[in-house]
Design a protein around this motif. Structure first.
Motif, PDB file in Angstrom:
ATOM      1  N   VAL A   2      -2.356  16.849  -0.841  1.00  0.00           N
ATOM      2  CA  VAL A   2      -3.189  15.676  -1.018  1.00  0.00           C
ATOM      3  C   VAL A   2      -2.486  14.741  -1.989  1.00  0.00           C
ATOM      4  N   GLN A   3      -2.314  13.509  -1.574  1.00  0.00           N
ATOM      5  CA  GLN A   3      -1.691  12.510  -2.415  1.00  0.00           C
ATOM      6  C   GLN A   3      -2.653  11.365  -2.663  1.00  0.00           C
ATOM      7  N   LEU A   4      -2.672  10.898  -3.895  1.00  0.00           N
ATOM      8  CA  LEU A   4      -3.478   9.767  -4.294  1.00  0.00           C
ATOM      9  C   LEU A   4      -2.549   8.731  -4.917  1.00  0.00           C
ATOM     10  N   VAL A   5      -2.665   7.504  -4.474  1.00  0.00           N
ATOM     11  CA  VAL A   5      -1.804   6.438  -4.960  1.00  0.00           C
ATOM     12  C   VAL A   5      -2.665   5.284  -5.433  1.00  0.00           C
ATOM     13  N   VAL A  24      -5.959   7.607  -0.484  1.00  0.00           N
ATOM     14  CA  VAL A  24      -5.884   9.059  -0.390  1.00  0.00           C
ATOM     15  C   VAL A  24      -5.276   9.443   0.948  1.00  0.00           C
ATOM     16  N   SER A  25      -4.466  10.496   0.943  1.00  0.00           N
ATOM     17  CA  SER A  25      -3.724  10.885   2.137  1.00  0.00           C
ATOM     18  C   SER A  25      -4.538  11.683   3.141  1.00  0.00           C
ATOM     19  N   ASN A  73     -14.451   4.658   3.718  1.00  0.00           N
ATOM     20  CA  ASN A  73     -14.109   5.917   4.367  1.00  0.00           C
ATOM     21  C   ASN A  73     -13.119   5.739   5.518  1.00  0.00           C
ATOM     22  N   VAL A  74     -13.109   4.571   6.123  1.00  0.00           N
ATOM     23  CA  VAL A  74     -12.173   4.313   7.208  1.00  0.00           C
ATOM     24  C   VAL A  74     -10.755   4.187   6.666  1.00  0.00           C
ATOM     25  N   LYS A  75     -10.607   3.478   5.564  1.00  0.00           N
ATOM     26  CA  LYS A  75      -9.305   3.285   4.947  1.00  0.00           C
ATOM     27  C   LYS A  75      -8.929   4.409   3.988  1.00  0.00           C
ATOM     28  N   ASN A  76      -9.829   5.358   3.777  1.00  0.00           N
ATOM     29  CA  ASN A  76      -9.603   6.448   2.825  1.00  0.00           C
ATOM     30  C   ASN A  76      -9.201   5.903   1.456  1.00  0.00           C
ATOM     31  N   THR A  77      -9.972   4.953   1.001  1.00  0.00           N
ATOM     32  CA  THR A  77      -9.657   4.253  -0.233  1.00  0.00           C
ATOM     33  C   THR A  77     -10.884   4.182  -1.127  1.00  0.00           C
ATOM     34  N   TYR A 105      -7.287  16.756  -7.743  1.00  0.00           N
ATOM     35  CA  TYR A 105      -6.063  16.057  -7.399  1.00  0.00           C
ATOM     36  C   TYR A 105      -6.034  14.739  -8.145  1.00  0.00           C
ATOM     37  N   TRP A 106      -4.842  14.364  -8.583  1.00  0.00           N
ATOM     38  CA  TRP A 106      -4.677  13.174  -9.409  1.00  0.00           C
ATOM     39  C   TRP A 106      -3.604  12.259  -8.867  1.00  0.00           C
TER      40      TRP A 106
END
Length: 116
Positions: A2-5, A24-25, A73-77, A105-106
């Motif tokens: 899981v990646q968060l940017v 979020v990935s 939720n669509v953009k996972n943002t 996760y950070w």
């Protein structure tokens, strides 16, 4: 994995506004909660705002009425809209995701500096 940017930080004058974003990935509705934390130099990391999978939100007293957490939720943002910024809001802002097992996760953080 899981990646968060995070993105959107920068320099802003007192009273100004910024919106920081966390991409979020994976689909974010699978997480128990998403949140924004901040950490100023020499201080502990603190929860600024959180949002549960059900849409419940909570805020630190210091930002209530000024900050708003939201999600797409669509953009996972996940977003944090910050209004009427104060110098004491200056910090690194970090996105957090917590799953139902308690794993956290950070992201790497984005710097927000409020100064004249």
């Amino acid at each position: 994995q899981v990646q968060l940017v995070e993105s959107g930080g920068g320099l802003v004058q007192p009273g100004g506004s910024l919106r920081v974003s966390c991409v979020v990935s994976r689909t974010i509705f699978t997480f128990y909660a998403m949140g924004w934390y901040r950490q100023a130099p020499g201080k502990q990391r603190e929860l600024v705002a959180g949002i549960s999978s059900g849409g419940n939100t909570n805020y630190a007293d210091s930002v209530k009425g000024r900050f708003t957490i939201s999600r797409d939720n669509v953009k996972n943002t996940v977003y944090l809209q910050m209004n009427r910024l104060k110098p004491e809001d200056t910090a690194g802002y970090y996105c957090n995701a917590e799953n139902w097992k308690g794993d956290a996760y950070w992201g790497q953080g984005t710097q927000v500096t409020v100064s004249s």
